[in-house]
Design a protein around this motif. Structure first.
Motif, PDB file in Angstrom:
ATOM      1  N   GLY A  84       0.795  -1.212   0.000  1.00  0.00           N
ATOM      2  CA  GLY A  84       0.000   0.000   0.000  1.00  0.00           C
ATOM      3  C   GLY A  84       0.828   1.263   0.000  1.00  0.00           C
ATOM      4  O   GLY A  84       2.042   1.229  -0.242  1.00  0.00           O
ATOM      5  N   VAL A  85       0.166   2.372   0.295  1.00  0.00           N
ATOM      6  CA  VAL A  85       0.801   3.680   0.276  1.00  0.00           C
ATOM      7  C   VAL A  85       0.458   4.464   1.537  1.00  0.00           C
ATOM      8  O   VAL A  85      -0.624   4.326   2.100  1.00  0.00           O
ATOM      9  CB  VAL A  85       0.382   4.496  -0.973  1.00  0.00           C
ATOM     10  N   GLY A  86       1.394   5.294   1.949  1.00  0.00           N
ATOM     11  CA  GLY A  86       1.167   6.236   3.041  1.00  0.00           C
ATOM     12  C   GLY A  86       0.908   7.603   2.444  1.00  0.00           C
ATOM     13  O   GLY A  86       1.655   8.069   1.570  1.00  0.00           O
ATOM     14  N   ILE A  87      -0.150   8.234   2.889  1.00  0.00           N
ATOM     15  CA  ILE A  87      -0.572   9.520   2.348  1.00  0.00           C
ATOM     16  C   ILE A  87      -0.397  10.602   3.408  1.00  0.00           C
ATOM     17  O   ILE A  87      -0.940  10.498   4.506  1.00  0.00           O
ATOM     18  CB  ILE A  87      -2.059   9.483   1.921  1.00  0.00           C
ATOM     19  N   GLN A  88       0.374  11.635   3.068  1.00  0.00           N
ATOM     20  CA  GLN A  88       0.474  12.811   3.932  1.00  0.00           C
ATOM     21  C   GLN A  88      -0.735  13.684   3.620  1.00  0.00           C
ATOM     22  O   GLN A  88      -0.934  14.103   2.477  1.00  0.00           O
ATOM     23  CB  GLN A  88       1.758  13.583   3.633  1.00  0.00           C
ATOM     24  N   LEU A  89      -1.550  13.935   4.628  1.00  0.00           N
ATOM     25  CA  LEU A  89      -2.752  14.737   4.424  1.00  0.00           C
ATOM     26  C   LEU A  89      -2.400  16.207   4.287  1.00  0.00           C
ATOM     27  O   LEU A  89      -1.420  16.684   4.875  1.00  0.00           O
ATOM     28  CB  LEU A  89      -3.713  14.523   5.588  1.00  0.00           C
ATOM     29  N   ASN A  90      -3.207  16.918   3.504  1.00  0.00           N
ATOM     30  CA  ASN A  90      -3.008  18.362   3.349  1.00  0.00           C
ATOM     31  C   ASN A  90      -3.256  19.059   4.673  1.00  0.00           C
ATOM     32  O   ASN A  90      -4.066  18.604   5.492  1.00  0.00           O
ATOM     33  CB  ASN A  90      -3.946  18.918   2.280  1.00  0.00           C
ATOM     34  N   GLU A  91      -2.574  20.171   4.869  1.00  0.00           N
ATOM     35  CA  GLU A  91      -2.676  20.892   6.138  1.00  0.00           C
ATOM     36  C   GLU A  91      -4.086  21.367   6.457  1.00  0.00           C
ATOM     37  O   GLU A  91      -4.440  21.545   7.616  1.00  0.00           O
ATOM     38  CB  GLU A  91      -1.706  22.073   6.154  1.00  0.00           C
ATOM     39  N   ARG A  92      -4.925  21.506   5.451  1.00  0.00           N
ATOM     40  CA  ARG A  92      -6.299  21.964   5.714  1.00  0.00           C
ATOM     41  C   ARG A  92      -7.155  20.902   6.405  1.00  0.00           C
ATOM     42  O   ARG A  92      -8.296  21.154   6.760  1.00  0.00           O
ATOM     43  CB  ARG A  92      -6.950  22.444   4.432  1.00  0.00           C
ATOM     44  N   HIS A  93      -6.613  19.702   6.584  1.00  0.00           N
ATOM     45  CA  HIS A  93      -7.358  18.627   7.234  1.00  0.00           C
ATOM     46  C   HIS A  93      -7.010  18.492   8.717  1.00  0.00           C
ATOM     47  O   HIS A  93      -7.162  17.420   9.297  1.00  0.00           O
ATOM     48  CB  HIS A  93      -7.101  17.294   6.522  1.00  0.00           C
ATOM     49  N   SER A  94      -6.595  19.564   9.348  1.00  0.00           N
ATOM     50  CA  SER A  94      -6.181  19.498  10.753  1.00  0.00           C
ATOM     51  C   SER A  94      -7.333  19.074  11.677  1.00  0.00           C
ATOM     52  O   SER A  94      -7.103  18.401  12.680  1.00  0.00           O
ATOM     53  CB  SER A  94      -5.602  20.831  11.218  1.00  0.00           C
ATOM     54  N   ALA A  95      -8.565  19.395  11.334  1.00  0.00           N
ATOM     55  CA  ALA A  95      -9.703  19.010  12.178  1.00  0.00           C
ATOM     56  C   ALA A  95      -9.860  17.482  12.222  1.00  0.00           C
ATOM     57  O   ALA A  95     -10.170  16.920  13.277  1.00  0.00           O
ATOM     58  CB  ALA A  95     -10.992  19.657  11.691  1.00  0.00           C
ATOM     59  N   ILE A  96      -9.621  16.814  11.102  1.00  0.00           N
ATOM     60  CA  ILE A  96      -9.752  15.354  11.102  1.00  0.00           C
ATOM     61  C   ILE A  96      -8.600  14.722  11.868  1.00  0.00           C
ATOM     62  O   ILE A  96      -8.781  13.710  12.546  1.00  0.00           O
ATOM     63  CB  ILE A  96      -9.886  14.785   9.661  1.00  0.00           C
ATOM     64  N   ILE A  97      -7.418  15.317  11.805  1.00  0.00           N
ATOM     65  CA  ILE A  97      -6.286  14.798  12.578  1.00  0.00           C
ATOM     66  C   ILE A  97      -6.594  14.916  14.066  1.00  0.00           C
ATOM     67  O   ILE A  97      -6.327  13.987  14.836  1.00  0.00           O
ATOM     68  CB  ILE A  97      -4.982  15.542  12.220  1.00  0.00           C
ATOM     69  N   ASP A  98      -7.178  16.026  14.489  1.00  0.00           N
ATOM     70  CA  ASP A  98      -7.590  16.179  15.886  1.00  0.00           C
ATOM     71  C   ASP A  98      -8.590  15.098  16.271  1.00  0.00           C
ATOM     72  O   ASP A  98      -8.519  14.530  17.362  1.00  0.00           O
ATOM     73  CB  ASP A  98      -8.201  17.568  16.127  1.00  0.00           C
ATOM     74  N   LYS A  99      -9.511  14.794  15.369  1.00  0.00           N
ATOM     75  CA  LYS A  99     -10.505  13.752  15.627  1.00  0.00           C
ATOM     76  C   LYS A  99      -9.824  12.388  15.742  1.00  0.00           C
ATOM     77  O   LYS A  99     -10.135  11.606  16.637  1.00  0.00           O
ATOM     78  CB  LYS A  99     -11.551  13.737  14.515  1.00  0.00           C
ATOM     79  N   PHE A 100      -8.865  12.094  14.836  1.00  0.00           N
ATOM     80  CA  PHE A 100      -8.119  10.834  14.916  1.00  0.00           C
ATOM     81  C   PHE A 100      -7.452  10.700  16.282  1.00  0.00           C
ATOM     82  O   PHE A 100      -7.520   9.661  16.924  1.00  0.00           O
ATOM     83  CB  PHE A 100      -7.015  10.765  13.859  1.00  0.00           C
ATOM     84  N   GLU A 101      -6.783  11.750  16.712  1.00  0.00           N
ATOM     85  CA  GLU A 101      -6.020  11.682  17.952  1.00  0.00           C
ATOM     86  C   GLU A 101      -6.928  11.586  19.176  1.00  0.00           C
ATOM     87  O   GLU A 101      -6.552  10.991  20.175  1.00  0.00           O
ATOM     88  CB  GLU A 101      -5.021  12.824  18.018  1.00  0.00           C
ATOM     89  N   THR A 102      -8.128  12.120  19.074  1.00  0.00           N
ATOM     90  CA  THR A 102      -9.104  11.944  20.153  1.00  0.00           C
ATOM     91  C   THR A 102      -9.535  10.486  20.230  1.00  0.00           C
ATOM     92  O   THR A 102      -9.576   9.893  21.304  1.00  0.00           O
ATOM     93  CB  THR A 102     -10.326  12.859  19.927  1.00  0.00           C
ATOM     94  N   TYR A 103      -9.846   9.897  19.074  1.00  0.00           N
ATOM     95  CA  TYR A 103     -10.209   8.476  19.044  1.00  0.00           C
ATOM     96  C   TYR A 103      -9.082   7.595  19.570  1.00  0.00           C
ATOM     97  O   TYR A 103      -9.321   6.563  20.176  1.00  0.00           O
ATOM     98  CB  TYR A 103     -10.534   8.021  17.618  1.00  0.00           C
ATOM     99  N   LEU A 104      -7.844   8.015  19.308  1.00  0.00           N
ATOM    100  CA  LEU A 104      -6.685   7.184  19.644  1.00  0.00           C
ATOM    101  C   LEU A 104      -6.055   7.499  20.999  1.00  0.00           C
ATOM    102  O   LEU A 104      -4.993   6.961  21.307  1.00  0.00           O
ATOM    103  CB  LEU A 104      -5.619   7.320  18.543  1.00  0.00           C
ATOM    104  N   ALA A 105      -6.702   8.320  21.783  1.00  0.00           N
ATOM    105  CA  ALA A 105      -6.152   8.671  23.098  1.00  0.00           C
ATOM    106  C   ALA A 105      -5.814   7.394  23.868  1.00  0.00           C
ATOM    107  O   ALA A 105      -6.627   6.497  24.009  1.00  0.00           O
ATOM    108  CB  ALA A 105      -7.150   9.511  23.880  1.00  0.00           C
ATOM    109  N   GLY A 106      -4.567   7.292  24.290  1.00  0.00           N
ATOM    110  CA  GLY A 106      -4.126   6.113  25.025  1.00  0.00           C
ATOM    111  C   GLY A 106      -3.516   5.033  24.148  1.00  0.00           C
ATOM    112  O   GLY A 106      -2.668   4.287  24.592  1.00  0.00           O
TER     113      GLY A 106
END
Length: 117
Positions: A84-106
């Protein structure tokens, strides 16, 4: 697809993340702006722009994302590595990254293997 910032090679990548463990496996927190590993047999080159439609757990609608290929795991890397491939998300997607990190807390500090580590 040019409305997303350039031409997109090989169409659209679809990614369905059903739970936190699936998100943990494909999330790439070490990539600037955050990244996602997507299992695919399509051929990409580093730097290719891509468009992703993400089904994220309980979100009511698919989330459109754009980014660039920054990681390639080719076929034949062994049983423990998915192609597969690793995709660097565009900087305008910071809200989804925050959501990912909330889901992944711990989970982020757990040291469990992922699709890229």
């Amino acid at each position: 697809m040019e409305a997303f910032g350039g031409s997109v090679r090989n169409g659209i990548l679809n990614l369905a993340i059903k739970d936190e463990h699936a998100l943990y496996s494909c999330y790439m927190p070490f990539v600037k702006n955050g990244g996602l590993f997507i299992s695919t047999r399509k051929n990409y080159s580093l730097g290719d722009e891509v468009f992703i439609l993400l089904d994220l757990m309980d979100e009511p609608e698919r989330i459109p994302l754009t980014g660039r290929v920054v990681w390639i795991t080719p076929k034949g890397m062994g049983a423990s590595r998915k192609e597969g491939v690793g995709i660097q998300l565009n900087e305008r997607h910071s809200a989804i990254i925050d959501k990912f990190e909330t889901y992944l807390a711990g989970l982020l500090e757990s040291g469990k293997p992922t699709n890229t580590m």
